[in-house]
Write an enzyme that holds these catalytic residues in place. Structure first.
Site, mmCIF file in Angstrom:
data_model
loop_
_atom_site.group_PDB
_atom_site.id
_atom_site.type_symbol
_atom_site.label_atom_id
_atom_site.label_comp_id
_atom_site.label_asym_id
_atom_site.label_seq_id
_atom_site.Cartn_x
_atom_site.Cartn_y
_atom_site.Cartn_z
ATOM 1 C CG ASP A 8 6.530 -4.484 10.272
ATOM 2 O OD1 ASP A 8 6.247 -3.280 10.115
ATOM 3 O OD2 ASP A 8 6.211 -5.365 9.458
ATOM 4 C CG HIS B 146 6.618 -2.944 6.693
ATOM 5 N ND1 HIS B 146 5.821 -4.012 7.072
ATOM 6 C CD2 HIS B 146 6.055 -2.430 5.560
ATOM 7 C CE1 HIS B 146 4.808 -4.130 6.209
ATOM 8 N NE2 HIS B 146 4.940 -3.190 5.285
ATOM 9 C CB SER C 167 3.050 -4.558 3.145
ATOM 10 O OG SER C 167 2.399 -3.715 4.058
ATOM 11 C CG MET C 168 -2.746 -3.968 0.497
ATOM 12 S SD MET C 168 -3.227 -2.538 -0.479
ATOM 13 C CE MET C 168 -2.162 -2.675 -1.910
ATOM 14 C CG PHE D 2 -1.833 1.104 1.415
ATOM 15 C CD1 PHE D 2 -2.978 1.177 0.643
ATOM 16 C CD2 PHE D 2 -1.587 2.101 2.352
ATOM 17 C CE1 PHE D 2 -3.878 2.230 0.804
ATOM 18 C CE2 PHE D 2 -2.476 3.155 2.521
ATOM 19 C CZ PHE D 2 -3.620 3.224 1.735
#
Length: 264
Positions: free
Chosen positions: A194, A224, A93-94, A25
């Protein structure tokens, strides 16, 4: 709008095993490009698309929704499935939420998932205010470049567009409902340090998926965006091993290439 440097999509035509990579994202393909290049060098057919609204300026993301981002990766998955004998999905992630939805919806078309710090829920208590806040404030401080290694950037936005953040909540709810439909082998990497996605995300994924072939590995030295951080090489090597183990088509493809070279 011109693309930010490094935000270009990446494609490589290789052997009979395809790998789709999904960025996160407000991020861009830059966050996954070294991984994509490593997979391409190993002989895989690789697709790393740029998600709609990403890679230009955050204002362009305001008019996109999670359905737009998902439609892009779904289109690439189906194209790879047409061209290849097996397809794996690697994600950050996303992108992990998008990958999990692809696995749940398309079943056997996805042979396995490699997830790096996947996000499937909000870690910010203020997110309950998004339905109202997004009409009052267009953006807040960005989440990009949570990387321990100095001088490295993922080419993401420095602002988070709140319309898009509100839509992301819809993706997360949809994916959480579908987690039990995920049965494919999963290799999950998680960074204990993270600052964007809490460990509760990975715990939720591992608790709810129906997969039996599951491995979790920790990225102790990375934040992250571990795919550009100190543990990147370990992620690349382990994901190659994971895909090779599950992809007889790749072994056959490599043998064919060697034998063709030999007779050539």
């Amino acid at each position: 709008m011109p693309l930010l440097p490094g935000a270009e999509p990446y494609r490589h035509h290789g052997g009979p095993v395809g790998v789709l990579l999904c960025h996160g994202f407000t991020g861009s393909p830059q966050s996954l490009r070294p991984w994509a290049e490593e997979l391409a060098a190993a002989g895989f057919t690789v697709s790393l698309p740029l998600l709609p609204g990403h890679g230009t300026r955050w204002q362009d993301m305001q008019v996109t929704r999670w359905e737009d981002w998902y439609a892009e990766v779904e289109r690439e998955l189906l194209a790879l499935a047409d061209a290849c004998e097996q397809v794996f999905v690697c994600a950050l992630s996303m992108g992990g939420a998008l990958a999990l939805r692809l696995a749940a919806v398309h079943g056997p078309a996805v042979s396995g998932l490699v997830l790096v710090n996947p996000s499937v829920r909000s870690d910010n208590p203020a997110s309950v205010l998004l339905p109202v806040l997004r009409h009052l404030v267009p953006s807040v401080r960005g989440i990009s470049d949570d990387i321990a290694q100095p001088g490295v950037s993922e080419g993401g936005y420095d602002r988070t567009p709140l319309n898009a953040a509100w839509s992301l909540g819809g993706l997360w709810r949809d994916v959480r409902r579908r987690l039990p439909q995920v049965t494919q082998p999963v290799l999950l990497f998680r960074s204990p340090q993270d600052h964007v996605v809490s460990p509760a995300n990975s715990e939720l994924v591992l608790a709810r998926i129906s997969s039996t072939d599951v491995t979790e590995r920790l990225c102790q030295r990375s934040f992250h965006v571990a795919t550009l951080d100190h543990d990147a090489a370990e992620i690349f090597t382990a994901s190659l091993d994971f895909i090779r183990r599950l992809a007889p088509a790749h072994a056959a493809g490599v043998t064919r290439v060697e034998s063709d070279d030999h007779h050539g």
